[in-house]
Design a protein around this motif. Structure first.
Motif, short mmCIF file in Angstrom:
data_model
loop_
_atom_site.label_atom_id
_atom_site.label_comp_id
_atom_site.label_asym_id
_atom_site.label_seq_id
_atom_site.Cartn_x
_atom_site.Cartn_y
_atom_site.Cartn_z
N UNK A 284 -16.86 13.87 -80.66
CA UNK A 284 -17.87 14.21 -79.64
C UNK A 284 -17.21 14.75 -78.38
N UNK A 285 -16.06 14.18 -78.00
CA UNK A 285 -15.32 14.67 -76.82
C UNK A 285 -14.84 16.10 -77.06
N UNK B 76 -18.17 23.39 -73.21
CA UNK B 76 -17.92 23.76 -71.81
C UNK B 76 -17.11 25.06 -71.75
N UNK B 77 -16.10 25.16 -72.60
CA UNK B 77 -15.27 26.38 -72.64
C UNK B 77 -16.13 27.59 -72.96
N UNK B 78 -17.02 27.43 -73.95
CA UNK B 78 -17.89 28.52 -74.37
C UNK B 78 -18.83 28.95 -73.24
N UNK B 79 -19.42 27.98 -72.53
CA UNK B 79 -20.31 28.33 -71.41
C UNK B 79 -19.53 29.01 -70.29
N UNK C 237 -22.87 22.88 -66.66
CA UNK C 237 -21.96 21.73 -66.72
C UNK C 237 -22.36 20.85 -67.91
N UNK C 238 -21.41 20.64 -68.82
CA UNK C 238 -21.68 19.87 -70.03
C UNK C 238 -21.16 18.45 -69.86
N UNK D 152 -23.40 27.64 -82.51
CA UNK D 152 -24.79 27.26 -82.81
C UNK D 152 -25.36 26.42 -81.66
N UNK D 153 -24.63 25.39 -81.24
CA UNK D 153 -25.12 24.51 -80.17
C UNK D 153 -25.26 25.28 -78.87
N UNK D 154 -24.25 26.14 -78.61
CA UNK D 154 -24.29 26.99 -77.42
C UNK D 154 -25.57 27.85 -77.44
N UNK D 155 -25.82 28.46 -78.59
CA UNK D 155 -26.97 29.36 -78.73
C UNK D 155 -28.30 28.64 -78.52
#
Ligand SMILES: C=CC1=C(C)c2cc3[nH]c(cc4nc(cc5[nH]c(cc1n2)c(C)c5CCC(=O)O)C(CCC(=O)O)=C4C)c(C)c3C=C
Ligand SMILES: [Fe+2]
Ligand SMILES: [Fe+2]
Length: 335
Positions: free
Chosen positions: A84-85, A92-95, A104-105, A320-323
């Motif tokens: 999970x970490x 965060x890197x992707x955003x 902020x994640x 996927x989660x980012x999207x």
């Protein structure tokens, strides 16, 4: 362009702080006292007695042993925590790559640490006036997604300034999730041959919860259908089952362990198992599926048993989660 940051609260179930009897006692007490997880009989005191005098006296020692066998498998602690970490960091890197400084994640666990409360307080301090909650459960269940909503609400109700909020209810039918699952199967099979059967095993819930209206089993069935369709599988080459029963009442069927014990006798000797409902490997996939259930299958005459890992920190999973978050916050980005 908006001025304030968008907070992304990523949540999962949580895990004990240590694989010890006392670590498990604290964790299981919090977990099993949640009335969305164990919906108690009309007289609640009966369950409280069973929990405090029976379960919390015996289960922690047994569960600690199980946790010890998987501790450190994906880092230095509980696999669910370590993965999970990694997911939090990758997101965060992707955003930051695509929307620098906008998101902020934070990771919050429903039970144990870091808690949902502590994660929300970090977002509050960072002056996120908009927060989206992404529980990492692709299929909705009252015991998981529903309970996450309760924990978020319990914290936010203490705030003077309630932020604008969104909550991802499920994403089992998101094309990016199904594609990531399909890719993980294809990647795994690149190394070797296809099995006689692909078993898709989901965490179970008591049958009573479904009878009372929980949509979880429907979401699991649809996930199975969509994944099989994506992989262009013939109907007799895959099957879905439910694992991780707890207590004596009837749970959703078919049961994973009983199915695995019966398959070799029906001529199915080479199988692969995937757990599409688990976004991160954890006790229930590593110890229960990769170890315990493998033994059942091999002892019953099975010849080859392989577990296909959860999506964990795969880039297509992170994308996927980012999207999902980006889609649901498009209008916030413009404000
Ligand atoms: C008592 C009933 C339980 C229900 C209902 C339930 C639903 C449910 N759980 C998950 C995901 C996970 N469960 C995990 C562990 C776990 N689950 C239960 C009980 C219920 N779960 C227990 C008692 C435990 C603890 C382990 C043990 O003592 O045997 C985990 C793993 C956590 C980890 O640290 O690795 C996950 C993940 C879902 C998705 C779900 C309903 C759909
Ligand atoms: Fe569970
Ligand atoms: Fe289990």
């Amino acid at each position: 362009m908006g001025q304030d940051k968008i907070g992304v609260l990523v949540t999962n179930l949580g895990t004990p702080d240590a694989p010890t009897k006392s670590g498990l006692k604290i964790y299981l007490k919090e977990f099993l006292s949640d009335t969305r997880v164990v919906e108690p009989p009309p007289a609640r005191w009966i369950w409280k007695m069973i929990l405090n005098f029976i379960i919390l006296n015996f289960r922690p020692r047994l569960s600690a042993k199980s946790y010890q066998s998987v501790w450190g498998a994906f880092g230095s602690g509980s696999p669910l925590f370590d993965i999970s970490k990694q997911q939090e960091e990758s997101l965060q890197i992707q955003f930051d790559k695509i929307h620098p400084g906008k998101y902020q994640v934070e990771l919050g666990m429903r039970y144990g640490n870091p808690s949902i409360k502590s994660a929300l307080r970090i977002l509050e301090k960072a002056e996120c006036d908009k927060i989206i909650v992404l529980p990492l459960y692709p299929q909705y269940a009252s015991a998981t997604t529903g309970s996450t909503f309760d924990a978020v609400a319990d914290e936010i109700k203490t705030w003077r300034r309630v932020p604008e909020m969104r909550f991802v209810n499920h994403y089992f039918n998101d094309e990016r999730y199904i594609s990531a699952l399909a890719n993980s199967v294809k990647d795994f099979q690149k190394e070797g041959e296809k099995p006689d059967l692909l078993l898709m095993s989901y965490h179970g819930i008591p049958r009573r919860y479904f009878n009372n209206g929980d949509s979880y089993p429907c979401h699991c069935c649809q996930t199975t259908y969509l994944l099989a369709k994506k992989l262009e599988m013939e109907p007799d080459t895959y099957k879905m089952t439910y694992q991780s029963r707890f207590g004596r009442e009837e749970w959703m069927k078919d049961y994973t362990d009983e199915t695995l014990k019966g398959l070799p006798g029906k001529g199915v000797k080479n199988i692969q198992v995937i757990c599409p409902g688990f976004s991160a490997d954890c006790l229930e996939t590593i110890e229960e599926i990769e170890e315990e259930n493998k033994e059942y299958f091999m002892q019953a005459g099975g010849e080859k048993y392989q577990y296909i890992p959860a999506l964990n920190n795969r880039q297509d999973h992170i994308d996927c989660l980012y999207g999902i978050v980006e889609d649901k916050t498009q209008d916030w980005l413009k404000q």
